[in-house]
Design a protein around this motif. Sequence first.
Motif: not given
Length: 366
Positions: A321-322, A152-155, A303-307, A287-289
């Motif tokens: 990877l966070g 949820t956070n690019a950082a 605001h969220e990347v799921v894998m 990049a997406v976030l």
Amino acid sequence: MGWCTTFDLDKFAAAAGGYLRSRAAENTLLLSAAQAAKDGQDGQAGRAGWRTRVAGQRQEATGPGVLFGWWEPPDGGEPRGAFVHDPSAPLLISGKAPEMGAALAATLAKLSRHVFGVDAPTEVADAFAAAWSQRAGTTVRPHRNCRVYRLTNAAEGMERPGPAGRLRYARPQDRALLADWLTAFAVEATERLGSASDLAADLISYGEAVFWEVPQRPSRLRDAALHLPIPLHRDQAQVADTAHQPVALVTLTRPVAGTVRISIVYTPPERRHNGYATALTLAVSRAVLAGTGPGNGASGLVHEVVMITDKNRSDRWGGRLGYQLVGERAVLRFGPVTGPIPRAHPAGAMPRLPTGPLPRLPRLRR
């Protein structure tokens, strides 16, 4: 109340849309499936892991069309589960109560639905498989156990040195290579895949296929040119652009409810164990976030990347990877009933061989 079923996608979205969006990471497969049915695009349905027919098509309750449903608790209130069933793909279920899985097996059996597999949270998948195999007389075969992660956070990803390279979105001239890699991934993952070329074209058109590129190793002639005493050849070798070649692939789904899912991560066998897939996954997620990747256009900010990864992969991989662990899912497949191997010969007493004195051999004369 139990399970409510319908072929009307709008009715399903009105009843269960709020529940699905409130837990977008857990319900990413169902959200992608419902969005694919709404768009009526076979290519998007293939990336969601199932095939869909034209949205809005009405069929009888016992027909072969795509069926939607949601779970209403006995005491009333908001839905606590949902499912999407296409007879040509595994049944998708969301929810955590095992009794939902057993009840759904009874519901689908009454509707004469054909189910050849189920993809659901582990306990729900086990409950459904036990009830369905008992009703339909089928066998259950584990296909895959998965973990669901979200970022949820690019950082949040840990800063660490990775392999040299860069990400690049696939271009039309990459269609043949992309199709070959998609086919190889489907073979290794034992997944069904339609036309790899059409899927590759669809991914390229929406910018949902991303490569990780590394500098191509220069030839020995170019290396030797750097040490030549002739300035002309030495200067040309230094200013020549270093070619890059793809070494890893990541594909994305289109954004739904502010969520994008990484659907495929593939590295050719000869390029593995170099960290290329990990570097590409982290770069694409950030990049997406950050708003520079696909999915941040008219459909809203992601605001969220799921894998979803295989359970055999170490849990520390996602944390490095966070990514945060959301839950676990199981994919089970149903097969025909097995039984004892039929005998090659009819049962019964074996015939007795004739017995008696052995014949005497003639004596040899010298």
